[in-house]
Motif scaffolding. Structure first.
Motif, PDB file in Angstrom:
ATOM      1  N   ASP A  71       0.580  -1.628  -0.410  1.00  0.00           N
ATOM      2  CA  ASP A  71       0.419   0.128  -0.335  1.00  0.00           C
ATOM      3  C   ASP A  71       1.004   1.194   0.109  1.00  0.00           C
ATOM      4  O   ASP A  71       0.565   2.157   0.812  1.00  0.00           O
ATOM      5  CB  ASP A  71      -0.981  -0.048   1.154  1.00  0.00           C
ATOM      6  CG  ASP A  71      -1.550  -0.966   1.455  1.00  0.00           C
ATOM      7  OD1 ASP A  71      -2.794  -0.934  -0.099  1.00  0.00           O
ATOM      8  OD2 ASP A  71      -2.781  -1.719   1.931  1.00  0.00           O
ATOM      9  N   GLN A  72       2.047   0.959  -1.175  1.00  0.00           N
ATOM     10  CA  GLN A  72       3.061   2.523  -0.837  1.00  0.00           C
ATOM     11  C   GLN A  72       3.373   2.965   0.334  1.00  0.00           C
ATOM     12  O   GLN A  72       3.676   4.142  -0.078  1.00  0.00           O
ATOM     13  CB  GLN A  72       1.869   3.710  -1.597  1.00  0.00           C
ATOM     14  CG  GLN A  72       1.766   3.161  -3.120  1.00  0.00           C
ATOM     15  CD  GLN A  72       0.948   4.250  -3.303  1.00  0.00           C
ATOM     16  OE1 GLN A  72       0.442   5.194  -3.401  1.00  0.00           O
ATOM     17  NE2 GLN A  72       1.038   5.132  -5.137  1.00  0.00           N
ATOM     18  N   ALA A  73       3.554   1.775   1.388  1.00  0.00           N
ATOM     19  CA  ALA A  73       4.349   1.887   2.643  1.00  0.00           C
ATOM     20  C   ALA A  73       5.261   0.999   2.419  1.00  0.00           C
ATOM     21  O   ALA A  73       4.647  -0.490   2.752  1.00  0.00           O
ATOM     22  CB  ALA A  73       2.546   2.425   3.892  1.00  0.00           C
ATOM     23  N   VAL A  74       6.533   1.633   4.041  1.00  0.00           N
ATOM     24  CA  VAL A  74       7.527   0.641   4.349  1.00  0.00           C
ATOM     25  C   VAL A  74       6.908   0.145   5.601  1.00  0.00           C
ATOM     26  O   VAL A  74       6.497   1.414   6.031  1.00  0.00           O
ATOM     27  CB  VAL A  74       9.160   0.766   3.401  1.00  0.00           C
ATOM     28  CG1 VAL A  74       9.802  -0.042   4.742  1.00  0.00           C
ATOM     29  CG2 VAL A  74       9.236   0.722   2.344  1.00  0.00           C
ATOM     30  N   THR A  75       7.454  -1.017   6.432  1.00  0.00           N
ATOM     31  CA  THR A  75       7.014  -1.010   7.821  1.00  0.00           C
ATOM     32  C   THR A  75       7.961  -1.886   8.898  1.00  0.00           C
ATOM     33  O   THR A  75       8.404  -3.383   7.975  1.00  0.00           O
ATOM     34  CB  THR A  75       5.417  -1.738   7.833  1.00  0.00           C
ATOM     35  OG1 THR A  75       4.179  -1.285   7.475  1.00  0.00           O
ATOM     36  CG2 THR A  75       5.220  -2.457   9.671  1.00  0.00           C
ATOM     37  N   VAL A  76       8.813  -1.417   9.223  1.00  0.00           N
ATOM     38  CA  VAL A  76      10.039  -1.892   9.397  1.00  0.00           C
ATOM     39  C   VAL A  76       9.761  -2.768  10.817  1.00  0.00           C
ATOM     40  O   VAL A  76       8.690  -1.994  11.745  1.00  0.00           O
ATOM     41  CB  VAL A  76      11.120  -0.770   9.490  1.00  0.00           C
ATOM     42  CG1 VAL A  76      11.611  -1.278  10.448  1.00  0.00           C
ATOM     43  CG2 VAL A  76      11.466   0.149   8.179  1.00  0.00           C
ATOM     44  N   ALA A 126       6.732   5.303  -2.591  1.00  0.00           N
ATOM     45  CA  ALA A 126       6.584   4.185  -1.258  1.00  0.00           C
ATOM     46  C   ALA A 126       7.277   5.177  -1.007  1.00  0.00           C
ATOM     47  O   ALA A 126       8.122   4.880   0.419  1.00  0.00           O
ATOM     48  CB  ALA A 126       6.902   2.873  -0.574  1.00  0.00           C
ATOM     49  N   PRO A 127       6.460   6.294  -0.926  1.00  0.00           N
ATOM     50  CA  PRO A 127       7.053   7.342   0.237  1.00  0.00           C
ATOM     51  C   PRO A 127       7.283   7.518   1.506  1.00  0.00           C
ATOM     52  O   PRO A 127       7.312   8.766   2.555  1.00  0.00           O
ATOM     53  CB  PRO A 127       5.958   9.058  -0.297  1.00  0.00           C
ATOM     54  CG  PRO A 127       4.778   8.100  -0.423  1.00  0.00           C
ATOM     55  CD  PRO A 127       5.168   7.271  -1.111  1.00  0.00           C
ATOM     56  N   THR A 128       6.064   6.467   1.970  1.00  0.00           N
ATOM     57  CA  THR A 128       5.785   6.554   3.375  1.00  0.00           C
ATOM     58  C   THR A 128       6.282   5.224   4.377  1.00  0.00           C
ATOM     59  O   THR A 128       6.407   3.786   3.444  1.00  0.00           O
ATOM     60  CB  THR A 128       4.494   6.519   3.986  1.00  0.00           C
ATOM     61  OG1 THR A 128       3.806   8.138   3.129  1.00  0.00           O
ATOM     62  CG2 THR A 128       4.329   6.618   5.613  1.00  0.00           C
ATOM     63  N   VAL A 129       6.974   5.741   5.665  1.00  0.00           N
ATOM     64  CA  VAL A 129       7.821   4.786   6.229  1.00  0.00           C
ATOM     65  C   VAL A 129       7.327   4.446   7.697  1.00  0.00           C
ATOM     66  O   VAL A 129       7.421   5.933   8.003  1.00  0.00           O
ATOM     67  CB  VAL A 129       9.245   4.706   6.784  1.00  0.00           C
ATOM     68  CG1 VAL A 129      10.111   3.234   7.629  1.00  0.00           C
ATOM     69  CG2 VAL A 129      10.401   4.327   5.002  1.00  0.00           C
ATOM     70  N   HIS A 130       6.547   3.875   7.948  1.00  0.00           N
ATOM     71  CA  HIS A 130       6.094   3.439   9.328  1.00  0.00           C
ATOM     72  C   HIS A 130       6.990   2.273   9.795  1.00  0.00           C
ATOM     73  O   HIS A 130       7.841   1.239   9.681  1.00  0.00           O
ATOM     74  CB  HIS A 130       4.504   2.458   9.410  1.00  0.00           C
ATOM     75  CG  HIS A 130       4.159   3.242   8.637  1.00  0.00           C
ATOM     76  ND1 HIS A 130       3.086   4.532   8.935  1.00  0.00           N
ATOM     77  CD2 HIS A 130       2.641   2.596   7.414  1.00  0.00           C
ATOM     78  CE1 HIS A 130       2.533   4.762   7.971  1.00  0.00           C
ATOM     79  NE2 HIS A 130       2.232   4.111   7.191  1.00  0.00           N
ATOM     80  N   THR A 131       7.516   2.269  10.999  1.00  0.00           N
ATOM     81  CA  THR A 131       8.343   1.480  12.303  1.00  0.00           C
ATOM     82  C   THR A 131       7.988   1.458  13.377  1.00  0.00           C
ATOM     83  O   THR A 131       6.840   2.046  14.334  1.00  0.00           O
ATOM     84  CB  THR A 131       9.288   2.707  12.820  1.00  0.00           C
ATOM     85  OG1 THR A 131       8.951   3.014  13.443  1.00  0.00           O
ATOM     86  CG2 THR A 131      10.171   3.245  11.044  1.00  0.00           C
ATOM     87  N   TYR A 132       8.296   0.144  14.221  1.00  0.00           N
ATOM     88  CA  TYR A 132       7.846  -1.063  15.278  1.00  0.00           C
ATOM     89  C   TYR A 132       9.261  -0.944  15.830  1.00  0.00           C
ATOM     90  O   TYR A 132       9.083  -2.328  15.608  1.00  0.00           O
ATOM     91  CB  TYR A 132       7.276  -2.193  14.844  1.00  0.00           C
ATOM     92  CG  TYR A 132       5.607  -1.553  14.771  1.00  0.00           C
ATOM     93  CD1 TYR A 132       4.283  -0.446  15.300  1.00  0.00           C
ATOM     94  CD2 TYR A 132       4.778  -1.726  13.146  1.00  0.00           C
ATOM     95  CE1 TYR A 132       2.988  -1.034  14.949  1.00  0.00           C
ATOM     96  CE2 TYR A 132       4.029  -1.804  12.692  1.00  0.00           C
ATOM     97  CZ  TYR A 132       2.947  -0.752  13.724  1.00  0.00           C
ATOM     98  OH  TYR A 132       1.621  -0.894  12.913  1.00  0.00           O
ATOM     99  N   LEU A 133      10.179  -0.297  16.813  1.00  0.00           N
ATOM    100  CA  LEU A 133      10.846   0.088  16.804  1.00  0.00           C
ATOM    101  C   LEU A 133      10.257   0.685  18.584  1.00  0.00           C
ATOM    102  O   LEU A 133       9.912   1.537  18.896  1.00  0.00           O
ATOM    103  CB  LEU A 133      11.632   1.246  16.325  1.00  0.00           C
ATOM    104  CG  LEU A 133      12.161  -0.043  14.695  1.00  0.00           C
ATOM    105  CD1 LEU A 133      12.964   0.713  14.061  1.00  0.00           C
ATOM    106  CD2 LEU A 133      12.694  -0.904  14.834  1.00  0.00           C
ATOM    107  N   ASP A 134      12.302   0.363  19.285  1.00  0.00           N
ATOM    108  CA  ASP A 134      11.874   1.472  20.377  1.00  0.00           C
ATOM    109  C   ASP A 134      12.217   3.335  19.884  1.00  0.00           C
ATOM    110  O   ASP A 134      12.370   3.633  18.835  1.00  0.00           O
ATOM    111  CB  ASP A 134      13.900   1.060  21.284  1.00  0.00           C
ATOM    112  CG  ASP A 134      13.913   2.029  22.174  1.00  0.00           C
ATOM    113  OD1 ASP A 134      13.067   3.163  23.126  1.00  0.00           O
ATOM    114  OD2 ASP A 134      14.964   1.849  22.600  1.00  0.00           O
ATOM    115  N   PRO A 135      11.401   3.389  21.000  1.00  0.00           N
ATOM    116  CA  PRO A 135      10.118   5.166  20.901  1.00  0.00           C
ATOM    117  C   PRO A 135      11.999   6.074  20.756  1.00  0.00           C
ATOM    118  O   PRO A 135      11.614   6.691  20.445  1.00  0.00           O
ATOM    119  CB  PRO A 135       9.404   5.678  22.149  1.00  0.00           C
ATOM    120  CG  PRO A 135       9.173   4.161  22.261  1.00  0.00           C
ATOM    121  CD  PRO A 135      10.134   2.767  21.687  1.00  0.00           C
TER     122      PRO A 135
END
Length: 433
Positions: free
Chosen positions: A225-230, A255-264
């Motif tokens: 969906d045009q996004a990267v999710t790390v 994919a101009p948007t990157v979401h991350t699920y990492l250490d804040p």
């Protein structure tokens, strides 16, 4: 309703459990059958429990997923409670509470010293001693800012200096696991769970996600969906981090948007040429202490902290926690010494381990006055908590906040300060389970 009891789920029960799951949450989506088979194999044989009525009909079920979880940079056995399903027609009759308490007892038998879950309702799990421990945070970045971290202009040399970027293979699973555990130790973090070598190998074999490795790091992400999710990014050097973030952002035009699920507090924030986007999503999770002595002895602590404090715990669902304790920390290690068991009156108490004027309830300890003066010692100076208060304390909530929430009583300012120093942390979880 007829009398309830609990027992292990067996193969023959799985269709009934899946039926309850579908009536509770809707049918499984694409790929759901493979997921169901995987978690069933993982938890059958002692980690999946059913609640049944007098006719042995399954009316609820839940499972305990086996994880490691970092606390103070050291890894503890953690039971991840998931898949708690109750037959809709049996709701409101004590099935969920019966199940949750059975899961807690089983974790104690299995040697899981702490537990976590993502709650659908907080009230149910608070009745069984769970409390909010932290959040899973999704932070959003502009992809071109991450791409620029890997360019020669960023001054880190990018891919060339990192030892060469390449797609990860199943043979890299053990290395990735060790890098993840090493990062937890290095940063002294609390909350995250390293994927096991077997889980990483299975993920790479099935090509579920995109993964790259470099010398000293790896990244795991999804592209849709045009996004990267790390989901994971571990780096031991600035060069490795630059190369990995560079590949994450390399498709910024598509994919101009990157979401991350990492250490804040991931260090990418310190090196980024701009700010994260304003939309930050947080999902709360709850934690619980299953075995205080074992968990405390295995947890990591700040190496320059030397402190000792007394604590009295009332925990009917996890008897290993109940009683009076002296908690001591020095040189990064801790010991929890029981000074009175749960049935023994504690000096200064009236009627047992919870002080006079403080009423033990299913929610914790009510009546947060500091009942003991500065001259009090031992159990007289002890902070008194229920299971929820202990869990919140473990997860870094300050004693002053526990008092304000009615989850702690007794104690004194010196003891409060010592406990705050001992349990200081900012827990987070990166993986939803």
């Amino acid at each position: 309703m007829s009398e309830l009891r609990t027992r292990d789920v067996v193969d023959a029960d799985l269709p009934a459990v899946l039926s309850i799951r579908n009536r509770s949450f809707g049918p499984l989506g694409t790929g759901g059958e493979q997921w169901w088979q995987r978690v069933s194999v993982e938890t059958l044989g002692g980690r999946m429990i059913a609640v049944v009525d007098e006719s042995d009909t399954v009316v609820g079920a839940g499972r305990i997923r086996p994880y490691e979880q970092a606390w103070g940079g050291r890894h503890l056995r953690m039971g991840g409670v998931a898949g708690v399903y109750v037959e809709p027609s049996a709701r409101g009759r004590g099935v969920a509470t019966t199940l949750t308490r059975a899961l807690i007892a089983r974790m104690g038998e299995l040697g899981d010293v702490v537990s976590c879950l993502f709650p659908t309702t907080a009230t149910l799990y608070r009745r069984s001693g769970y409390e909010i421990g932290g959040v899973q945070t999704r932070t959003t970045y502009a992809a071109h800012l991450l791409r620029d971290l890997g360019s020669p202009r960023a001054g880190r040399g990018g891919v060339a200096a990192s030892g060469g970027l390449r797609p990860a293979t199943p043979d890299d699973a053990a290395l990735m696991h060790e890098l993840s555990r090493g990062a937890h130790v290095r940063h002294g973090v609390s909350g995250p769970m390293p994927r096991s070598t077997e889980a990483l190998k299975g993920m790479l074999e099935q090509d579920e996600l995109i993964a790259y490795v470099v010398d000293g790091g790896y990244v795991v992400y999804d592209l849709s969906d045009q996004a990267v999710t790390v989901e994971e990014l571990v780096a031991t050097t600035p060069e490795a981090a630059a190369a990995l973030w560079g590949v994450v952002g390399s498709g910024s035009s598509a994919a101009p948007t990157v979401h991350t699920y990492l250490d804040p507090r991931d260090p990418v924030t310190l090196g980024l040429g701009g700010l994260p986007a304003t939309e930050v999503t947080q999902i709360p999770w709850m934690g619980r202490v299953i075995d205080l002595a074992a968990a405390f002895g295995e947890r990591g602590f700040a190496p320059h902290t030397t402190a000792s404090a007394d604590l009295v715990v009332d925990d009917k669902d996890a008897p290993a926690n109940a009683g009076a304790w002296t908690l001591s920390v020095s040189g990064g290690r801790g010991t929890a010494t029981r000074t009175a068991d749960s049935d023994s009156p504690v000096r200064g108490d009236v009627g047992g381990p919870v002080a006079a004027g403080i009423t033990s309830t299913g929610d914790g300890v009510r009546g947060g006055e500091r009942a003991n003066g500065p001259g009090a010692t031992g159990a007289e100076a002890a902070l008194r908590v229920g299971a929820r208060g202990l869990s919140a304390l473990w997860c870094g909530w300050s004693v002053s906040r526990l008092r304000q929430a009615g989850l702690a009583g007794g104690g004194n300012p010196d003891g409060d300060a010592a406990l705050d120093a001992i349990f200081a942390c900012q827990p987070f979880i990166t993986e939803y389970f």
